[in-house]
Scaffold this motif. Structure first.
Motif, PDB file in Angstrom:
ATOM      1  N   MET A  57       0.853  -1.170   0.000  1.00 24.91           N
ATOM      2  CA  MET A  57       0.000   0.000   0.000  1.00 24.91           C
ATOM      3  C   MET A  57       0.897   1.230   0.000  1.00 24.91           C
ATOM      4  SD  MET A  57      -3.332   0.703   2.302  1.00 24.91           S
ATOM      5  CE  MET A  57      -4.181  -0.607   1.499  1.00 24.91           C
ATOM      6  N   SER A  58       0.553   2.249  -0.774  1.00 27.26           N
ATOM      7  CA  SER A  58       1.409   3.417  -0.908  1.00 27.26           C
ATOM      8  C   SER A  58       1.219   4.388   0.248  1.00 27.26           C
ATOM      9  CB  SER A  58       1.144   4.108  -2.233  1.00 27.26           C
ATOM     10  OG  SER A  58      -0.171   4.596  -2.261  1.00 27.26           O
ATOM     11  N   VAL A  59       2.184   5.267   0.397  1.00 31.59           N
ATOM     12  CA  VAL A  59       2.157   6.268   1.458  1.00 31.59           C
ATOM     13  C   VAL A  59       0.942   7.165   1.277  1.00 31.59           C
ATOM     14  CG1 VAL A  59       3.405   8.221   2.432  1.00 31.59           C
ATOM     15  CG2 VAL A  59       4.655   6.219   1.636  1.00 31.59           C
ATOM     16  N   GLY A  60       0.306   7.516   2.369  1.00 32.75           N
ATOM     17  CA  GLY A  60      -0.829   8.422   2.302  1.00 32.75           C
ATOM     18  C   GLY A  60      -2.170   7.726   2.144  1.00 32.75           C
ATOM     19  N   LYS A  61      -2.164   6.438   1.892  1.00 34.48           N
ATOM     20  CA  LYS A  61      -3.428   5.712   1.773  1.00 34.48           C
ATOM     21  C   LYS A  61      -3.850   5.215   3.135  1.00 34.48           C
ATOM     22  CE  LYS A  61      -4.237   4.271  -2.721  1.00 34.48           C
ATOM     23  NZ  LYS A  61      -4.823   3.268  -3.505  1.00 34.48           N
ATOM     24  N   PRO A  62      -5.146   5.224   3.397  1.00 32.71           N
ATOM     25  CA  PRO A  62      -5.616   4.723   4.685  1.00 32.71           C
ATOM     26  C   PRO A  62      -5.348   3.228   4.823  1.00 32.71           C
ATOM     27  CG  PRO A  62      -7.452   5.278   3.240  1.00 32.71           C
ATOM     28  CD  PRO A  62      -6.195   5.687   2.534  1.00 32.71           C
ATOM     29  N   VAL A  63      -4.996   2.815   6.029  1.00 32.78           N
ATOM     30  CA  VAL A  63      -4.721   1.401   6.265  1.00 32.78           C
ATOM     31  C   VAL A  63      -5.758   0.776   7.189  1.00 32.78           C
ATOM     32  CG1 VAL A  63      -2.264   1.535   5.831  1.00 32.78           C
ATOM     33  CG2 VAL A  63      -3.099   1.968   8.121  1.00 32.78           C
ATOM     34  N   ILE A  88      -4.754  13.766  -5.777  1.00 37.43           N
ATOM     35  CA  ILE A  88      -3.645  12.816  -5.771  1.00 37.43           C
ATOM     36  C   ILE A  88      -3.785  11.911  -6.983  1.00 37.43           C
ATOM     37  CG2 ILE A  88      -2.544  10.939  -4.479  1.00 37.43           C
ATOM     38  CD1 ILE A  88      -3.927  12.296  -1.950  1.00 37.43           C
ATOM     39  N   ARG A  89      -2.803  11.942  -7.857  1.00 37.17           N
ATOM     40  CA  ARG A  89      -2.838  11.098  -9.058  1.00 37.17           C
ATOM     41  C   ARG A  89      -2.628   9.644  -8.670  1.00 37.17           C
ATOM     42  NH1 ARG A  89      -3.178  14.125 -14.077  1.00 37.17           N
ATOM     43  NH2 ARG A  89      -3.053  16.273 -13.417  1.00 37.17           N
ATOM     44  N   THR A  90      -3.324   8.760  -9.390  1.00 38.70           N
ATOM     45  CA  THR A  90      -3.217   7.322  -9.135  1.00 38.70           C
ATOM     46  C   THR A  90      -2.771   6.620 -10.412  1.00 38.70           C
ATOM     47  OG1 THR A  90      -5.500   6.863  -9.750  1.00 38.70           O
ATOM     48  CG2 THR A  90      -5.073   7.386  -7.425  1.00 38.70           C
ATOM     49  N   GLN A  91      -2.373   5.382 -10.262  1.00 40.00           N
ATOM     50  CA  GLN A  91      -2.108   4.578 -11.448  1.00 40.00           C
ATOM     51  C   GLN A  91      -3.414   4.432 -12.195  1.00 40.00           C
ATOM     52  OE1 GLN A  91      -0.190   0.876 -10.496  1.00 40.00           O
ATOM     53  NE2 GLN A  91       1.665   1.886  -9.791  1.00 40.00           N
ATOM     54  N   ALA A 114      -8.661  -0.389  -4.811  1.00 39.24           N
ATOM     55  CA  ALA A 114      -8.258   0.962  -5.198  1.00 39.24           C
ATOM     56  C   ALA A 114      -6.871   0.947  -5.839  1.00 39.24           C
ATOM     57  CB  ALA A 114      -8.258   1.872  -3.976  1.00 39.24           C
ATOM     58  N   PRO A 115      -6.707   1.658  -6.952  1.00 38.79           N
ATOM     59  CA  PRO A 115      -5.377   1.705  -7.571  1.00 38.79           C
ATOM     60  C   PRO A 115      -4.402   2.483  -6.688  1.00 38.79           C
ATOM     61  CG  PRO A 115      -6.870   3.192  -8.713  1.00 38.79           C
ATOM     62  CD  PRO A 115      -7.688   2.443  -7.702  1.00 38.79           C
ATOM     63  N   PRO A 116      -3.126   2.110  -6.719  1.00 34.02           N
ATOM     64  CA  PRO A 116      -2.145   2.810  -5.888  1.00 34.02           C
ATOM     65  C   PRO A 116      -1.889   4.237  -6.387  1.00 34.02           C
ATOM     66  CG  PRO A 116      -1.098   1.046  -7.147  1.00 34.02           C
ATOM     67  CD  PRO A 116      -2.559   0.986  -7.437  1.00 34.02           C
ATOM     68  N   ASP A 117      -1.456   5.077  -5.462  1.00 35.70           N
ATOM     69  CA  ASP A 117      -1.066   6.439  -5.810  1.00 35.70           C
ATOM     70  C   ASP A 117       0.207   6.412  -6.649  1.00 35.70           C
ATOM     71  OD1 ASP A 117      -1.764   7.833  -2.509  1.00 35.70           O
ATOM     72  OD2 ASP A 117      -3.120   7.256  -4.112  1.00 35.70           O
ATOM     73  N   LEU A 118       0.351   7.404  -7.498  1.00 37.32           N
ATOM     74  CA  LEU A 118       1.625   7.594  -8.194  1.00 37.32           C
ATOM     75  C   LEU A 118       2.599   8.240  -7.213  1.00 37.32           C
ATOM     76  CD1 LEU A 118       0.532   8.978 -11.692  1.00 37.32           C
ATOM     77  CD2 LEU A 118       1.318   6.679 -11.138  1.00 37.32           C
ATOM     78  N   PRO A 119       3.891   8.035  -7.400  1.00 33.22           N
ATOM     79  CA  PRO A 119       4.856   8.705  -6.520  1.00 33.22           C
ATOM     80  C   PRO A 119       4.698  10.222  -6.604  1.00 33.22           C
ATOM     81  CG  PRO A 119       5.938   7.023  -7.864  1.00 33.22           C
ATOM     82  CD  PRO A 119       4.535   7.161  -8.379  1.00 33.22           C
ATOM     83  N   LYS A 120       4.998  10.927  -5.501  1.00 35.50           N
ATOM     84  CA  LYS A 120       4.920  12.388  -5.470  1.00 35.50           C
ATOM     85  C   LYS A 120       5.706  12.970  -6.646  1.00 35.50           C
ATOM     86  CE  LYS A 120       2.833  13.518  -1.535  1.00 35.50           C
ATOM     87  NZ  LYS A 120       1.498  13.980  -1.583  1.00 35.50           N
ATOM     88  N   GLY A 121       5.146  13.993  -7.248  1.00 39.77           N
ATOM     89  CA  GLY A 121       5.820  14.665  -8.360  1.00 39.77           C
ATOM     90  C   GLY A 121       5.552  14.046  -9.711  1.00 39.77           C
TER      91      GLY A 121
END
Length: 150
Positions: A1-7, A101-104, A122-129
């Protein structure tokens, strides 16, 4: 799970088509208009149905936006406000964090209204930037979606 996503497992997301948007930037521009904002200036989406799983949504959930048939981004849901329309009907304003927040990218067939989206789907977030990703070829992405891989 990517950073910033609820767990938290007691959390659920929403998914919604961004009707009329050609791009995520179009959606952001719409959300910047007064018509699309709550009284405190936050973006909101007004919908006819009030989510029955309100507590789970407010426990860290996001709304995932489908733009042109692809899940492309998400916004954290901050609260649900009651809105009474000029017709006297009670509606739900889903008030959102202004950060998009952009996602895959993940293909999604058209549907009416909003739906619940479990954390696992839910698709994972893209890395920051990173505002986009190199997409899979459309036919491969569609085939994977049809067999339930995406």
């Amino acid at each position: 799970m990517s950073v910033g996503k609820p767990v938290d497992k007691s959390c659920v997301n929403l998914i919604k088509l961004s009707v009329g948007s050609e791009t995520v930037d179009d959606m952001a521009a719409w959300q910047a208009t007064k018509r699309a904002q709550s009284a405190d200036g936050l973006p909101r989406h007004v919908t006819r149905m009030w989510p029955k799983r309100e507590i789970e949504i407010l426990n860290g959930g996001s709304i995932y936006w489908v733009v042109k048939g692809v899940i492309q981004c998400r916004q954290k849901v901050l609260r649900l406000d009651e809105v009474i329309g000029s017709d006297g009907i009670r509606r739900c304003a889903i008030v959102l964090d202004p950060e998009i927040i952009r996602t895959q990218g993940s293909l999604k067939r058209p549907f009416q209204g909003w739906r619940y989206l479990p954390l696992a789907d839910a698709p994972p977030d893209l890395p920051k930037g990173r505002s986009s990703e190199e997409p899979l070829p459309v036919e491969l992405n569609r085939a994977l979606a049809e067999i339930g891989v995406l």
